[in-house]
Design a protein around this motif. Structure first.
Motif, PDB file in Angstrom:
ATOM      1  N   GLU A  32     -22.015  41.883  25.989  1.00 42.68           N
ATOM      2  CA  GLU A  32     -22.817  42.221  27.167  1.00 42.68           C
ATOM      3  C   GLU A  32     -22.789  43.717  27.464  1.00 42.68           C
ATOM      4  OE1 GLU A  32     -22.346  39.837  30.643  1.00 42.68           O
ATOM      5  OE2 GLU A  32     -21.873  38.020  29.503  1.00 42.68           O
ATOM      6  N   ASP A  33     -21.656  44.362  27.223  1.00 41.62           N
ATOM      7  CA  ASP A  33     -21.558  45.801  27.505  1.00 41.62           C
ATOM      8  C   ASP A  33     -22.516  46.592  26.626  1.00 41.62           C
ATOM      9  OD1 ASP A  33     -19.654  45.446  29.468  1.00 41.62           O
ATOM     10  OD2 ASP A  33     -17.957  45.678  28.097  1.00 41.62           O
ATOM     11  N   ALA A  34     -22.705  46.139  25.370  1.00 46.78           N
ATOM     12  CA  ALA A  34     -23.628  46.834  24.467  1.00 46.78           C
ATOM     13  C   ALA A  34     -25.064  46.694  24.962  1.00 46.78           C
ATOM     14  CB  ALA A  34     -23.505  46.267  23.053  1.00 46.78           C
ATOM     15  N   VAL A  35     -25.407  45.522  25.483  1.00 45.82           N
ATOM     16  CA  VAL A  35     -26.752  45.321  26.028  1.00 45.82           C
ATOM     17  C   VAL A  35     -26.953  46.214  27.254  1.00 45.82           C
ATOM     18  CG1 VAL A  35     -28.358  43.641  27.041  1.00 45.82           C
ATOM     19  CG2 VAL A  35     -26.831  42.943  25.175  1.00 45.82           C
ATOM     20  N   LYS A  36     -25.946  46.241  28.126  1.00 44.40           N
ATOM     21  CA  LYS A  36     -26.038  47.067  29.332  1.00 44.40           C
ATOM     22  C   LYS A  36     -26.153  48.548  28.991  1.00 44.40           C
ATOM     23  CE  LYS A  36     -23.387  43.830  32.206  1.00 44.40           C
ATOM     24  NZ  LYS A  36     -22.108  43.585  32.917  1.00 44.40           N
ATOM     25  N   ALA A  37     -25.481  48.976  27.917  1.00 48.05           N
ATOM     26  CA  ALA A  37     -25.460  50.394  27.554  1.00 48.05           C
ATOM     27  C   ALA A  37     -26.838  50.901  27.136  1.00 48.05           C
ATOM     28  CB  ALA A  37     -24.460  50.623  26.427  1.00 48.05           C
ATOM     29  N   THR A  38     -27.683  49.998  26.647  1.00 49.60           N
ATOM     30  CA  THR A  38     -29.008  50.410  26.192  1.00 49.60           C
ATOM     31  C   THR A  38     -30.103  50.098  27.213  1.00 49.60           C
ATOM     32  OG1 THR A  38     -29.362  48.287  25.066  1.00 49.60           O
ATOM     33  CG2 THR A  38     -28.355  50.057  23.781  1.00 49.60           C
ATOM     34  N   HIS A  39     -29.703  49.628  28.386  1.00 48.22           N
ATOM     35  CA  HIS A  39     -30.672  49.222  29.400  1.00 48.22           C
ATOM     36  C   HIS A  39     -30.627  50.165  30.592  1.00 48.22           C
ATOM     37  CE1 HIS A  39     -33.359  45.931  30.752  1.00 48.22           C
ATOM     38  NE2 HIS A  39     -33.028  46.358  31.951  1.00 48.22           N
ATOM     39  N   ASP A  40     -31.777  50.394  31.196  1.00 45.54           N
ATOM     40  CA  ASP A  40     -31.869  51.246  32.385  1.00 45.54           C
ATOM     41  C   ASP A  40     -31.076  50.598  33.521  1.00 45.54           C
ATOM     42  OD1 ASP A  40     -32.516  52.740  34.582  1.00 45.54           O
ATOM     43  OD2 ASP A  40     -34.686  52.424  34.448  1.00 45.54           O
ATOM     44  N   PRO A  41     -29.991  51.221  33.997  1.00 45.86           N
ATOM     45  CA  PRO A  41     -29.179  50.616  35.061  1.00 45.86           C
ATOM     46  C   PRO A  41     -29.935  50.434  36.372  1.00 45.86           C
ATOM     47  CG  PRO A  41     -28.485  52.882  34.643  1.00 45.86           C
ATOM     48  CD  PRO A  41     -29.459  52.521  33.555  1.00 45.86           C
ATOM     49  N   ALA A  42     -31.050  51.145  36.531  1.00 42.70           N
ATOM     50  CA  ALA A  42     -31.838  50.985  37.753  1.00 42.70           C
ATOM     51  C   ALA A  42     -32.667  49.702  37.722  1.00 42.70           C
ATOM     52  CB  ALA A  42     -32.752  52.191  37.938  1.00 42.70           C
ATOM     53  N   ASP A  43     -32.816  49.118  36.531  1.00 44.39           N
ATOM     54  CA  ASP A  43     -33.609  47.893  36.381  1.00 44.39           C
ATOM     55  C   ASP A  43     -32.680  46.693  36.250  1.00 44.39           C
ATOM     56  OD1 ASP A  43     -35.603  46.027  35.946  1.00 44.39           O
ATOM     57  OD2 ASP A  43     -35.869  46.558  33.827  1.00 44.39           O
ATOM     58  N   ALA A  44     -32.022  46.351  37.362  1.00 44.16           N
ATOM     59  CA  ALA A  44     -31.055  45.254  37.335  1.00 44.16           C
ATOM     60  C   ALA A  44     -31.728  43.914  37.078  1.00 44.16           C
ATOM     61  CB  ALA A  44     -30.279  45.206  38.654  1.00 44.16           C
ATOM     62  N   ALA A  45     -32.937  43.712  37.600  1.00 47.25           N
ATOM     63  CA  ALA A  45     -33.656  42.457  37.371  1.00 47.25           C
ATOM     64  C   ALA A  45     -34.007  42.300  35.895  1.00 47.25           C
ATOM     65  CB  ALA A  45     -34.921  42.413  38.224  1.00 47.25           C
ATOM     66  N   GLY A  46     -34.499  43.377  35.296  1.00 41.55           N
ATOM     67  CA  GLY A  46     -34.818  43.333  33.873  1.00 41.55           C
ATOM     68  C   GLY A  46     -33.594  43.086  33.011  1.00 41.55           C
ATOM     69  N   LEU A  47     -32.454  43.623  33.430  1.00 48.90           N
ATOM     70  CA  LEU A  47     -31.216  43.408  32.686  1.00 48.90           C
ATOM     71  C   LEU A  47     -30.794  41.946  32.728  1.00 48.90           C
ATOM     72  CD1 LEU A  47     -28.771  44.426  31.107  1.00 48.90           C
ATOM     73  CD2 LEU A  47     -27.698  45.008  33.301  1.00 48.90           C
ATOM     74  N   ALA A  48     -30.942  41.300  33.875  1.00 51.06           N
ATOM     75  CA  ALA A  48     -30.598  39.876  33.977  1.00 51.06           C
ATOM     76  C   ALA A  48     -31.426  39.051  32.999  1.00 51.06           C
ATOM     77  CB  ALA A  48     -30.804  39.383  35.409  1.00 51.06           C
ATOM     78  N   ALA A  49     -32.722  39.349  32.933  1.00 46.88           N
ATOM     79  CA  ALA A  49     -33.597  38.630  32.002  1.00 46.88           C
ATOM     80  C   ALA A  49     -33.233  38.930  30.551  1.00 46.88           C
ATOM     81  CB  ALA A  49     -35.054  38.989  32.274  1.00 46.88           C
ATOM     82  N   GLU A  50     -32.918  40.190  30.254  1.00 43.21           N
ATOM     83  CA  GLU A  50     -32.578  40.568  28.888  1.00 43.21           C
ATOM     84  C   GLU A  50     -31.273  39.913  28.436  1.00 43.21           C
ATOM     85  OE1 GLU A  50     -32.748  42.304  25.125  1.00 43.21           O
ATOM     86  OE2 GLU A  50     -34.267  41.881  26.649  1.00 43.21           O
ATOM     87  N   LEU A  51     -30.266  39.890  29.299  1.00 39.61           N
ATOM     88  CA  LEU A  51     -29.003  39.232  28.950  1.00 39.61           C
ATOM     89  C   LEU A  51     -29.221  37.740  28.711  1.00 39.61           C
ATOM     90  CD1 LEU A  51     -26.620  41.038  31.459  1.00 39.61           C
ATOM     91  CD2 LEU A  51     -26.434  41.114  28.958  1.00 39.61           C
ATOM     92  N   ALA A  52     -30.086  37.120  29.513  1.00 46.54           N
ATOM     93  CA  ALA A  52     -30.398  35.702  29.321  1.00 46.54           C
ATOM     94  C   ALA A  52     -31.053  35.482  27.967  1.00 46.54           C
ATOM     95  CB  ALA A  52     -31.303  35.208  30.436  1.00 46.54           C
ATOM     96  N   ARG A  53     -31.989  36.369  27.591  1.00 49.27           N
ATOM     97  CA  ARG A  53     -32.665  36.246  26.291  1.00 49.27           C
ATOM     98  C   ARG A  53     -31.685  36.425  25.134  1.00 49.27           C
ATOM     99  NH1 ARG A  53     -37.041  38.905  29.229  1.00 49.27           N
ATOM    100  NH2 ARG A  53     -36.192  40.957  28.715  1.00 49.27           N
ATOM    101  N   VAL A  54     -30.815  37.416  25.239  1.00 44.94           N
ATOM    102  CA  VAL A  54     -29.841  37.680  24.172  1.00 44.94           C
ATOM    103  C   VAL A  54     -28.921  36.478  23.975  1.00 44.94           C
ATOM    104  CG1 VAL A  54     -27.840  39.099  23.571  1.00 44.94           C
ATOM    105  CG2 VAL A  54     -29.925  40.187  24.416  1.00 44.94           C
ATOM    106  N   LYS A  55     -28.474  35.871  25.060  1.00 44.27           N
ATOM    107  CA  LYS A  55     -27.586  34.705  24.970  1.00 44.27           C
ATOM    108  C   LYS A  55     -28.306  33.511  24.372  1.00 44.27           C
ATOM    109  CE  LYS A  55     -24.525  36.052  28.755  1.00 44.27           C
ATOM    110  NZ  LYS A  55     -23.988  35.713  30.091  1.00 44.27           N
TER     111      LYS A  55
END
Length: 201
Positions: free
Chosen positions: A38-61
């Motif tokens: 998860e940290d690797a996914v977060k490292a490449t994602h815009d921290p200001a886009d928390a909603a987009g990160l939630a969706a991206e982590l769900a897709r990766v899993k």
């Protein structure tokens, strides 16, 4: 008696709350925890886009498990918290949880619950739902009692609270879907599971 569905669902999450929601809703599923960084996914994602990160982590899993079980429908899910212009991660200790809750006291933060459905190593649907959480101006005495009562179980929760428990007393108002606050946008997920044939329409 309701006949069993022909399609199989795998939940790619270790969350007890998500398992409970699906079980309570009568959804048949098994669990296969996704092994993702998860940290690797977060490292490449815009921290200001928390909603987009939630969706991206769900897709990766969802994809991580689907690649090993192509015949099943795989549900991935994750939740992020945005506060004061930044992304908040799970507290590593009760002291950190206390500091986090004190910072959020009397203020507003947002919970973003993402979900994704995969089949044969491909994402077929993903979505995210956001709830606005208004924390009341609670006393230090209440915070001490809350931390003592809930203990280290809070460290598994991104906001250091469980709304289904004593954490409900932290808030003056919540705007949004209750299930999304618990960590899964249940209504759209159920709709997709009906489309997939996991649930009867």
């Amino acid at each position: 008696m309701v006949s069993a569905p022909t399609e199989r669902l795998v939940l790619a999450s270790r969350s007890a709350a998500r398992r409970g929601m699906l079980t309570d809703a009568g959804v048949p599923f098994s669990v296969q925890v996704a092994d993702v960084d998860e940290d690797a996914v977060k490292a490449t994602h815009d921290p200001a886009d928390a909603a987009g990160l939630a969706a991206e982590l769900a897709r990766v899993k969802a994809l991580a498990v689907s690649r090993h079980d192509g015949d099943a429908w795989v549900l991935g899910a994750d939740q992020t918290l945005s506060f004061d212009g930044g992304l908040v991660s799970k507290a590593g200790s009760l002291e950190a949880a206390r500091a986090r809750l004190m910072a959020m006291r009397g203020k507003v933060h947002h919970l973003h619950s993402g979900a994704a459905l995969a089949r044969n190593g491909q994402i077929v649907w993903s979505g995210v739902d956001t709830a606005t959480m208004r924390v009341r101006d609670f006393s230090d005495a209440f915070l001490d009692a809350y931390l003592a009562a809930e203990g280290e179980g809070l460290l598994a929760c991104v906001g250091s609270y469980r709304l289904e428990g004593m954490g409900s007393q932290l808030f003056e108002a919540v705007e949004g879907d209750y299930f999304s606050v618990l960590g899964l946008p249940l209504w759209p997920v159920l709709a997709e599971l009906r489309r997939a044939g996991v649930l009867k329409s």
